[in-house]
Design a protein around this motif. Structure first.
Motif, mmCIF file in Angstrom:
data_model
loop_
_atom_site.group_PDB
_atom_site.id
_atom_site.type_symbol
_atom_site.label_atom_id
_atom_site.label_comp_id
_atom_site.label_asym_id
_atom_site.label_seq_id
_atom_site.Cartn_x
_atom_site.Cartn_y
_atom_site.Cartn_z
ATOM 1 N N THR A 9 0.716 -1.464 -0.531
ATOM 2 C CA THR A 9 -0.338 0.536 0.163
ATOM 3 C C THR A 9 0.817 1.096 -0.154
ATOM 4 N N MET A 10 2.196 1.224 -0.317
ATOM 5 C CA MET A 10 2.956 2.307 -0.417
ATOM 6 C C MET A 10 2.654 3.491 -1.273
ATOM 7 N N LYS A 11 2.769 4.918 -1.300
ATOM 8 C CA LYS A 11 2.825 5.222 -2.048
ATOM 9 C C LYS A 11 3.741 6.256 -2.104
ATOM 10 N N PRO A 12 4.169 6.386 -3.464
ATOM 11 C CA PRO A 12 3.806 5.542 -4.138
ATOM 12 C C PRO A 12 4.086 4.604 -4.615
ATOM 13 N N SER A 13 4.190 3.064 -5.126
ATOM 14 C CA SER A 13 4.477 2.576 -5.270
ATOM 15 C C SER A 13 5.596 1.432 -5.887
ATOM 16 N N VAL A 14 6.031 0.806 -4.646
ATOM 17 C CA VAL A 14 7.244 0.113 -5.101
ATOM 18 C C VAL A 14 7.109 -1.230 -5.439
ATOM 19 N N VAL A 15 5.961 -1.579 -5.677
ATOM 20 C CA VAL A 15 5.640 -2.872 -6.304
ATOM 21 C C VAL A 15 5.231 -3.260 -7.411
ATOM 22 N N ASP A 16 5.762 -2.437 -8.727
ATOM 23 C CA ASP A 16 4.500 -2.494 -9.936
ATOM 24 C C ASP A 16 5.784 -3.136 -10.624
ATOM 25 N N SER A 17 7.327 -3.326 -10.455
ATOM 26 C CA SER A 17 7.726 -4.379 -11.415
ATOM 27 C C SER A 17 7.794 -5.424 -10.379
ATOM 28 N N LEU A 18 8.223 -5.941 -9.349
ATOM 29 C CA LEU A 18 8.247 -7.088 -8.579
ATOM 30 C C LEU A 18 7.950 -8.586 -9.085
ATOM 31 N N GLN A 19 8.890 -8.828 -9.623
ATOM 32 C CA GLN A 19 8.834 -10.323 -10.047
ATOM 33 C C GLN A 19 8.935 -11.347 -8.414
ATOM 34 N N VAL A 20 9.632 -11.650 -8.147
ATOM 35 C CA VAL A 20 9.841 -12.693 -7.355
ATOM 36 C C VAL A 20 10.192 -12.606 -5.469
ATOM 37 N N ALA A 21 9.356 -12.485 -4.725
ATOM 38 C CA ALA A 21 8.963 -12.377 -3.376
ATOM 39 C C ALA A 21 9.603 -13.871 -2.432
ATOM 40 N N ASP A 22 10.377 -13.222 -1.587
ATOM 41 C CA ASP A 22 10.836 -15.002 -0.877
ATOM 42 C C ASP A 22 10.279 -14.346 0.689
ATOM 43 N N VAL A 23 8.831 -15.007 0.954
ATOM 44 C CA VAL A 23 8.704 -14.830 2.481
ATOM 45 C C VAL A 23 8.770 -16.017 3.536
ATOM 46 N N SER A 24 9.768 -16.901 3.374
ATOM 47 C CA SER A 24 10.354 -18.262 3.517
ATOM 48 C C SER A 24 10.112 -17.580 5.209
ATOM 49 N N SER A 25 9.730 -19.368 5.853
ATOM 50 C CA SER A 25 10.564 -18.708 7.595
ATOM 51 C C SER A 25 9.800 -17.549 7.947
ATOM 52 N N THR A 26 8.651 -17.244 7.832
ATOM 53 C CA THR A 26 7.796 -15.554 8.229
ATOM 54 C C THR A 26 6.721 -15.957 8.995
ATOM 55 N N LYS A 27 6.404 -15.152 9.437
ATOM 56 C CA LYS A 27 5.191 -15.011 10.394
ATOM 57 C C LYS A 27 4.152 -14.488 9.197
ATOM 58 N N ILE A 28 4.366 -14.307 8.433
ATOM 59 C CA ILE A 28 3.004 -14.524 7.252
ATOM 60 C C ILE A 28 2.263 -15.177 7.732
ATOM 61 N N SER A 29 0.919 -14.937 7.110
ATOM 62 C CA SER A 29 0.103 -16.378 7.050
ATOM 63 C C SER A 29 -0.595 -16.241 5.336
ATOM 64 N N GLY A 30 -1.897 -16.302 4.888
ATOM 65 C CA GLY A 30 -2.660 -17.311 3.393
ATOM 66 C C GLY A 30 -3.284 -15.534 3.315
ATOM 67 N N ALA A 31 -3.194 -14.579 3.971
ATOM 68 C CA ALA A 31 -3.709 -13.225 3.682
ATOM 69 C C ALA A 31 -2.548 -12.975 2.868
ATOM 70 N N SER A 32 -1.477 -12.517 3.286
ATOM 71 C CA SER A 32 -0.200 -12.348 2.947
ATOM 72 C C SER A 32 -0.210 -12.914 1.237
ATOM 73 N N LEU A 33 -0.443 -13.284 1.153
ATOM 74 C CA LEU A 33 0.075 -14.452 -0.193
ATOM 75 C C LEU A 33 -0.739 -13.509 -0.754
ATOM 76 N N LYS A 34 -2.590 -14.146 -0.364
ATOM 77 C CA LYS A 34 -3.670 -13.152 -0.784
ATOM 78 C C LYS A 34 -3.481 -11.927 -1.676
ATOM 79 N N MET A 35 -2.916 -11.146 -0.638
ATOM 80 C CA MET A 35 -1.672 -10.088 -1.255
ATOM 81 C C MET A 35 -1.439 -9.312 -2.043
ATOM 82 N N LEU A 36 -0.603 -10.052 -1.701
ATOM 83 C CA LEU A 36 0.872 -9.775 -3.113
ATOM 84 C C LEU A 36 0.168 -10.283 -3.985
ATOM 85 N N VAL A 37 -0.862 -11.646 -4.486
ATOM 86 C CA VAL A 37 -0.748 -11.742 -5.944
ATOM 87 C C VAL A 37 -1.589 -10.635 -6.207
#
Length: 605
Positions: free
Chosen positions: A525-553
């Protein structure tokens, strides 16, 4: 007693009638011959089938042809006669089956086998759809060669089996054989094949990659015979002696790239480089032997890429390799154990001996006491030490540089080399196994610079790097306890430098960092957006849930892949299915093993 007419007499009579085109009389004679014969012969059935064909009784001809096959499966005549009659009945597939059956049973040495094969091939072409045209017969030679050049070498070899025409064409094109790549060989490669391949190239081989080739005595001869050989890659070397590696370098006068994946000693490496000082690219993936001193017989003015991989028990001291490689651009060091002598060649480097043109530096599985100095030309930097490198929270902390088992050589501020590293061109940063990760260190590394001519210590003012935005960042380790846990907040780790979170970012990897769903929400939700060109995200071994996966995609339009292994808050497959449904690749594996003895692995995606 009246003379009885034999089967042989009826056969000769029938052949006479057949030559006179009296096919009905010939048919009767051959039938009488079959009745008179104690044992019917293939010839009589073949002749009678021929008469049936002339009289347009193709069904009877098929029946006699099959009888001939039944009598002798190794006789080609039954197959030819049966298939011919089937074709006249417009039963083409059945005729093709008869030809195939004949080629299976008739010995290839039979004088008429080639004719049987020819009839099979002719019918196959006739049954092929109109678009199934041999491209070699209609396309220009230059275009065919251009198409074949895109095929892997293994496929080029397989095409030799298509037909004699293809084999003749392909073996007559030297350009297709100048890159002999055996990397995909599934069985041992014969001496004869290698000889043929070199001859097909007219001894103008430019690259060879060797795998499953046991005839190592041939390799130096090939290197000597092929005067334009530029690249040699040895992927496996069963039984190859150290001297053979040296002979290859000596014989290949035009050699520019030498890659060796099997075991090799440092002494052999130095001999290779002294024999061929014009090398441009060298990779040695398994350096063995406890070498204590190395003499590099340079200079190596054309060398731009070096990869030296070993295990943690190997030590390299002396030789001053960097001083003899003024044009080095790519350096990869993996698994070495150093004495940390500032006078040694590989680490830590004296500041004035760092290669001036170095753009890629990878240091992996090496025990480091201090952050290394970096050249200003660097574009890609990978640091993954063998054990955590702890970054003091205060740059004024002093660290002793101590060789193993020796007295300290010098004492420097902990972040001394980060202070004097000016990295305006850096776009790829990987820092793994870091302890006490903090924004201040990243700020010093990326944005502040102290001229070493002015001391480069904390008493001098800082200058802004004004560097390029990072395109790839990978941070892995433990945060300093005093750092805000919110990674993307104004005081968080990734806000340390304006070069980190920008629209240029293509891959973001933060495995094992304390990342939560709130952090992912802050990021997207950063403004201006910093994820417009993002192609790969690695969040292994973190505290994220399925909600984060949906937000990213949902929020990242260019996203191609998410790595979310060992994220224990992802408790079901729903989110994984949602990501896959959006056309984004995902890895979400959970290792529930307890201890090193094993465990259960659950794959979510």
């Amino acid at each position: 007693m009246p003379r009885t007419t034999s089967a042989e007499d009826y056969q000769e009579l029938g052949k006479t009638y057949y030559k006179q085109k009296q096919y009905a009389k010939a048919l009767s004679a051959f039938s009488n011959g079959l009745e008179a014969a104690k044992v019917p012969t293939v010839s009589l059935y073949d002749y009678r089938a021929a008469c049936h064909e002339k009289l347009a009784d193709f069904t009877a001809a098929v029946k006699d042809g099959r009888e001939a096959i039944r009598l002798n499966k190794r006789d080609v005549r039954g197959y030819l006669r049966t298939a011919s009659a089937l074709q006249k009945l417009n039963r083409m597939d059945a005729a093709l089956g008869i030809y195939k059956y004949g080629m299976k049973n008739v010995p290839a040495s039979h004088q008429d086998y080639k004719f049987l094969q020819k009839m099979h091939d002719n019918l196959t072409r006739k049954l092929s759809p109109p678009k199934a045209i041999d491209p070699f017969t209609i396309l220009p030679v230059e275009l065919v060669e251009l198409i074949l050049a895109y095929l892997p070498f293994r496929n080029i070899v397989n095409t030799l089996r298509v037909s004699k025409g293809w084999k003749h064409y392909i073996t007559g094109r030297p350009n297709l054989w100048r890159d002999i790549d055996l990397s995909e060989a599934s069985r041992p490669v014969s001496r004869g094949f290698m000889n043929k391949a070199v001859n097909y190239a007219e001894r103008d081989v430019t690259r060879v990659a060797l795998h499953k080739f046991h005839h190592t005595d041939m390799i130096p001869r090939i290197a000597t015979a092929c005067r334009n050989l530029r690249e040699v890659e040895i992927l496996s070397s069963p039984g190859m002696l150290s001297e053979t590696f040296v002979q290859v370098a000596r014989g290949a006068v035009g050699l520019k790239k030498f890659v060796v994946k099997p075991d090799i000693t440092l002494d052999t490496i130095t001999q290779i480089m002294s024999q061929r000082p014009t090398l441009e690219h060298v990779e040695f993936h398994s350096v063995i032997g406890k070498q204590v001193h190395v003499e590099w017989q340079g200079p190596f003015r054309q060398l731009h890429t070096i990869a030296l991989n070993s295990d943690a028990s190997r030590t390299l001291i002396g030789g001053r390799l960097f001083e003899q490689t003024p044009n080095l651009q790519n350096l990869s060091l993996t698994g070495w154990k150093y004495g940390f002598n500032f006078g040694s060649d590989l680490h830590p480097y004296p500041y004035n001996t760092i290669p001036a043109l170095l753009t890629i530096l990878e240091i992996k599985r090496i025990d480091l006491p201090i952050f290394p100095p970096l050249p200003p030309t660097l574009k890609r930097f990978v640091l993954h030490p063998s054990k955590p490198l702890f970054l003091p929270s205060d740059s004024s902390v002093l660290v002793e540089i101590t060789p193993s088992g020796q007295a300290p050589i010098t004492t420097v501020p902990a972040w001394h080399y980060a202070h004097i590293s000016h990295l305006p061109h850096l776009t790829h940063l990987t820092l793994c196994e870091m302890g006490n990760l903090n924004p201040y260190f990243l700020q010093i590394l990326l944005d502040r610079y102290k001229d070493p001519k002015e001391g480069g210590d904390a008493s001098h003012p800082t200058a802004n790097n004004g560097g390029a935005p990072l395109q790839h960042i990978w941070l892995c380790g433990v945060l300093d306890p005093a750092v805000s846990a919110a990674l993307f907040s104004p005081t968080g780790l990734f806000a340390a430098s304006p070069r980190i979170l920008t629209p240029a970012l293509q891959s973001l990897r933060l495995p094992s960092l304390p990342c939560t769903d709130d952090d992912i929400e802050d990021l997207v939700t950063m403004k201006p957006s910093v994820v417009d060109s993002l192609q790969v995200a690695d969040v292994s071994s973190t505290k994220i849930s399925g909600a984060s996966l949906k937000m990213l995609v949902d929020a990242v339009p260019q996203l191609q892949f998410i790595k979310a292994d060992n994220c224990r808050m992802v408790s079901s497959r729903d989110a994984v299915t949602y990501v896959e449904g959006k056309g984004v690749g995902i890895s979400c594996k959970m290792n529930d093993g307890i201890g090193a003895g094993g465990g259960k692995k659950v794959r979510y995606g």
